[in-house]
Design a protein around this motif. Structure first.
Motif, short mmCIF file in Angstrom:
data_model
loop_
_atom_site.label_atom_id
_atom_site.label_comp_id
_atom_site.label_asym_id
_atom_site.label_seq_id
_atom_site.Cartn_x
_atom_site.Cartn_y
_atom_site.Cartn_z
N SER A 101 35.58 41.21 34.53
CA SER A 101 36.61 41.91 34.26
C SER A 101 37.80 41.28 34.44
O SER A 101 38.99 41.32 33.88
N LYS A 102 37.98 40.43 35.64
CA LYS A 102 39.19 39.98 36.05
C LYS A 102 38.84 38.60 36.63
O LYS A 102 37.76 38.41 37.35
N ILE A 103 39.58 37.57 36.57
CA ILE A 103 39.47 36.40 37.35
C ILE A 103 41.00 35.91 38.10
O ILE A 103 41.78 35.98 37.28
N GLY A 104 40.77 35.92 39.34
CA GLY A 104 42.02 36.01 40.00
C GLY A 104 42.02 34.40 40.92
O GLY A 104 40.91 34.16 41.38
N PHE A 105 43.23 34.06 41.22
CA PHE A 105 43.24 33.07 42.13
C PHE A 105 44.25 33.10 43.22
O PHE A 105 45.18 33.74 43.07
N LEU A 106 43.55 32.69 44.42
CA LEU A 106 44.34 32.95 45.43
C LEU A 106 44.77 31.57 46.00
O LEU A 106 43.99 30.47 46.39
#
Length: 455
Positions: free
Chosen positions: A185-190
């Motif tokens: 549902s989401k792809i996030g980068f840290l």
């Protein structure tokens, strides 16, 4: 003929979305052997251009009769014989591999074709993750793997490798895959900075969302990518990981990239280690880009120079693409030779002054002297470099136009070194200055063959 058969199989496979890891491993071995075969054949073929002036040629009909593709060549005893014998061994191995690949060839049409129209090979290589098809599919298989029922743990895949080996590019490439986008549902980068920020209490809280799926039936699965530029801190990891398990849905995954092997211990599956391409594969990549749609066999001396140029670039994709673009615009033996001489001189100059390859100095953000083709009495000094995202504005001036063209800016300036055509579409920008050399370097004697200077 055996090289052509291997090339047909490999180029067909490169254009398909192969999911079977065993098939990809078989193709990887076949590719490496084919690159080695082409390299040895070209080394053998162009050896005569280096030895012509010595007038020491001897024929070896007993060996030459073993392979039709090399009939009629002459070479000096010793090195030439060794090259030919090694080449024949590689060809024998390649024949066996092609026979063993019958089932692979039969299964290839069952996999989805990624390109709707035929690509020229240099366009295909310039717009794909060359040499990383197996690694990309390994990451995709990890991401799409469903956890066993009742398993609420977060699965973690560490990706380890040296600076500029392609870790971020591989992850960005995978995150653009439709199957991965549909699964999460989401792809996030840290970022490295956010990972160390004590105000960030969970991995999800500090993420910059790069991909959001509007479809609501994904179970809330989230993919978090952590890119560590510095050293790994286990305390930061334990704090964020333990706090994140309760707030991330089942099936959520974590990818963490770093140059440090320490992150391997975080793996819930086998960690992935990226390495630079074998030299033969890197040379094949450089040659294909430099010649474009032109057959290298029609320009044997130019093809020989590509071997020399590929060695100086130390297997960097930026170096291969920048140099290939310069060469492709000017199919002239004298110009290519000047480029080869300039690049070799840059490497020798940096080893002489600092004991390191210029690429290593650039990676450490240390001042690095390059050179300018038109004015040998000047150095192009690189002070620093930075990576820009696709949203950031970059300089219009290109570094290749300064090094190999006629542009001569004054004072310190920024120049675009490379604009990647594949995800994450980063651009590399150098801060530079043109400096006068204090003393003219002593000219070295160079061998001359047919009036052409070989570098």
């Amino acid at each position: 003929m055996v090289l052509l058969r291997a090339r047909v199989i490999i180029e067909e496979a490169m254009g398909r979305q192969i999911t079977n890891q065993a098939m990809l491993q078989q193709l990887d071995i076949l590719s490496d052997t084919m690159y080695r075969g082409y390299y040895l054949l070209d080394t053998f073929r162009y050896q005569s251009h280096k030895e012509e002036a010595k007038d020491q040629f001897v024929s070896h009909p007993s060996l030459l009769s073993k392979v039709n593709s090399v009939k009629g060549f002459f070479f000096p005893s010793g090195k030439g014989t060794q090259i030919l014998e090694e080449m024949l061994d590689v060809f024998d191995n390649l024949r066996s591999m092609i026979l063993d690949a019958n089932e692979l060839v039969l299964f290839l049409p069952s996999y989805t074709r990624m390109y709707r129209q035929p690509y020229s090979m240099h366009l295909l290589l310039g717009n794909c993750m060359f040499g990383c098809q197996m690694e990309a599919q390994y990451v995709i298989n990890f991401l799409l793997h469903s956890p066993p029922p009742g398993d609420e743990g977060l699965e973690v895949l560490p990706i380890v490798g040296p600076f500029r080996v392609g870790k971020s590019t591989l992850v960005a490439h995978v995150c653009k895959d439709e199957r991965v986008c549909d699964y999460f549902s989401k792809i996030g980068f840290l970022s490295d900075r956010d990972f160390r920020d004590e105000k960030i209490t969970t991995l999800r809280e500090g993420c910059a969302v790069k991909q959001r799926n509007s479809v609501s039936n994904k179970g809330g699965r989230v993919l978090i990518v952590i890119e560590l530029a510095g050293d790994f801190n286990e305390g930061d990891w334990k704090r964020l990981y333990s706090a994140s398990k309760s707030c991330l849905a089942s099936g959520s995954k974590i990818i963490i990239t770093s140059h440090s092997d320490e992150i391997k211990k975080l793996a819930t599956t086998q960690a992935l280690t990226l390495k630079f391409l074998p030299y033969e594969a890197y040379w094949y990549y450089t040659r294909t880009l430099a010649f474009g749609s032109v057959d290298p066999e029609t320009y044997p001396r130019l093809a020989h120079l590509v071997m020399e140029i590929a060695r100086t670039n130390e297997r960097t994709f930026i170096g291969a693409n920048v140099t290939a673009c310069v060469l492709r615009d000017n199919f002239d033996i004298h110009f290519w030779c000047k480029v080869a001489a300039l690049l070799r001189g840059i490497v020798q100059k940096n080893f002489s002054r600092f004991g390191e390859h210029p690429n290593d100095l650039l990676h450490q953000s240390r001042p690095t002297p390059l050179g300018i083709l038109a004015t040998p009495s000047e150095d192009l000094m690189i002070y620093s470099h930075r990576e820009c995202s696709s949203q950031e504005e970059v300089p219009k001036m290109k570094i290749r136009d300064v090094m190999f063209g006629s542009i001569k800016p004054h004072g310190k300036f920024e120049a675009l070194a490379w604009n990647s055509p594949i995800p994450p579409y980063h651009s590399s920008v150098f801060t530079c200055e043109i400096q006068e050399l204090k003393a003219t370097a002593t000219k070295r004697k160079r061998s001359m063959i047919d009036g052409v200077r070989y570098c």
